[in-house]
Design a protein around this motif. Structure first.
Motif, short mmCIF file in Angstrom:
data_model
loop_
_atom_site.label_atom_id
_atom_site.label_comp_id
_atom_site.label_asym_id
_atom_site.label_seq_id
_atom_site.Cartn_x
_atom_site.Cartn_y
_atom_site.Cartn_z
N TYR A 31 3.27 -53.43 45.99
CA TYR A 31 4.09 -53.96 47.08
C TYR A 31 5.23 -54.77 46.49
N PHE B 139 4.43 -55.36 54.51
CA PHE B 139 4.31 -53.99 54.05
C PHE B 139 3.10 -53.34 54.73
N ASP C 96 -0.04 -48.77 52.65
CA ASP C 96 0.33 -47.70 51.72
C ASP C 96 1.55 -48.07 50.88
N THR D 131 4.61 -49.06 52.14
CA THR D 131 5.87 -48.91 52.86
C THR D 131 6.37 -50.26 53.37
#
Length: 354
Positions: A104, A145, A148, A150
C-alpha cells in the motif's frame, strides 16, 4: 504509529501526583497533564505468566521481498500480517504463513500529492475488513486503500497527523503532532468534532506540543485508548471526550520524571528532541477485552529490555506480564495468539503456547 526512540538523562524530578490546580479546578496534575481523575494500580509488582513460544516463520525467508526497516503494524481477522517498512514508506501485506501479497502506497518523488503517494508513514490500521488506511504525517493526510492495494481516497488535514483510528460505526479519532498543536487528540462524526485531549489539558498550554506526550491510540468498541510512550499512563475516553478512566501502568513504581524537550540547531535551524525515559514502546493491541502493551526495561530482569504487560481494557486493571520470545526486538505486537517481532531487516512470527 510512533517510532521508538530512547532518551537519556533528566535534570528535573517532578512529583508523581499533585493537585496544583487553580481555585475552582479540582483536576489532578500528573507531570505536564491535568486529568479529571487518576487511579493507581492495586499491585506494584509484575506477575509473570509462564509461556513458551513456537517459531512459525521469518520474513523474508518466506518470500522474495526484501525488508529494509520493518515494523509489524497489525493483523486482520483472516490472520494476514501488515508490516510497515519505514525506509521505503510502504505497508506490506503478508499471508498468515508469511508469503507476500500486496503493498500500500507509492513512494513520492515530489510533494506527495499524487494518488496514493506517501512522503512518510506515521500510523496504519484497518478501517474495515475491506479498507485499510495509512497516515502520512509529512503529507498532512490519511490515505485509504482497498485490501487489494487499490488507492481509494485521501483526507487532507491542516495539521500534522500522527495517528488515526475509525470505529465500525464511523467515529474517527485523529492524533496530531507538531509544535504547537491546539489538540493532541480529537474525535469526529460527520460534522461533529470533540476535543479529547485539548491543549487546555496541559500544564503549559501548547508550549511543547506533542513532544513528550507521544503515544499509541487504539479503539475498543466506540471508545479510544491512549497509551503514552514517556508517561506511565493509560487513558480511555468516550467519543465525546468523557474520561472513562486514567490509570497508571505497572511501570509507575519506578521514579517518574517529566520528559524534557531539548532544543538543537541543525544546519542553522532549530530542532527538538525528547530527553527522558520511555515506559512503553508505542505499540499496543486489544484482543478479547485485554490490552497488550509493550513495556520497557522491567527491573525484575535487568538482562531483559522489553516486556508485554496485559491489562483489562474495560477498567485498566493490570493482569499479568510475559517476556517476548527474543530480547532486543523493539517492535513487538501481540495479536491472534501470536507475537510478531522485528529487528534489522527481519520479522519473526511466534505462536504463544500457554
Amino acid at each position: 504509529m510512533s517510532r521508538l526512540l530512547f532518551g537519556t538523562g533528566l535534570v528535573i524530578t517532578l512529583s508523581l501526583i499533585s493537585c496544583e490546580a487553580e481555585e475552582g479546578d479540582t483536576r489532578i496534575r500528573f507531570g505536564q497533564l491535568y486529568l479529571d481523575r487518576l487511579a493507581e494500580q492495586n499491585v506494584s509488582e509484575r506477575n509473570f505468566l509462564e509461556v513458551s513460544y513456537e517459531k512459525l516463520f521469518t520474513i523474508p525467508d518466506t518470500t522474495s521481498i526484501f525488508l529494509y526497516s520493518p515494523s509489524p503494524a497489525s493483523v486482520d481477522s483472516r490472520g494476514n500480517l501488515y508490516v510497515i517498512d519505514w525506509s521505503i514508506s510502504k505497508v506490506l501485506k503478508f499471508s498468515p504463513s508469511g508469503e507476500y501479497l500486496v503493498s500500500y502506497g507509492e513512494v513520492s518523488t515530489g510533494d506527495g500529492d499524487g494518488p496514493g503517494e506517501l512522503l512518510n508513514i506515521n500510523d496504519f490500521g484497518m478501517t474495515s475488513d475491506s479498507v485499510v488506511h495509512v497516515v502520512d504525517g509529512y503529507g498532512f493526510k490519511v490515505a485509504f486503500f482497498a485490501v487489494d492495494g487499490t488507492f481509494l481516497q485521501e483526507k487532507k488535514e491542516q495539521r500534522q497527523v500522527d495517528g488515526y483510528k475509525r470505529t465500525p460505526t464511523g467515529w474517527e479519532y485523529i492524533k496530531f503532532a507538531g509544535i504547537p498543536s491546539p489538540t493532541l487528540l480529537e474525535s469526529r462524526f460527520d460534522e461533529d468534532v470533540f476535543e479529547i485531549i485539548p491543549s487546555s489539558s496541559l500544564v503549559d498550554e501548547g508550549k511543547e506540543g506533542a513532544l513528550g506526550l507521544g503515544g499509541t491510540i487504539s479503539i475498543h468498541n466506540e471508545n479510544v485508548l491512549y497509551v503514552f510512550d514517556q508517561y506511565p499512563l493509560i487513558l480511555q475516553y468516550e467519543p465525546d471526550g468523557t474520561l472513562v478512566y486514567a490509570r497508571t501502568t505497572i511501570d509507575y513504581k519506578y521514579d517518574f520524571r517529566e520528559p524534557e524537550v531539548e532544543t538543537l540547531m541543525l544546519e542553522g535551524m532549530p530542532a527538538y528532541r525528547n530527553v527522558g525515559r520511555y515506559f512503553h514502546t508505542g505499540l499496543a493491541t486489544i484482543e478479547n477485552d485485554k490490552l497488550y502493551v509493550s513495556g520497557v526495561d522491567p527491573s525484575e530482569a535487568p538482562d531483559k529490555t522489553i516486556v508485554i504487560d496485559v491489562y483489562d481494557v474495560r477498567t485498566g486493571d493490570y493482569q499479568h506480564s510475559m517476556f517476548p520470545p527474543e530480547d532486543g526486538h523493539f517492535y513487538i505486537i501481540y495479536q491472534n495468539g501470536r507475537i510478531y517481532q522485528a529487528k534489522d531487516s527481519t520479522v519473526v512470527a511466534w505462536e504463544v503456547v500457554y
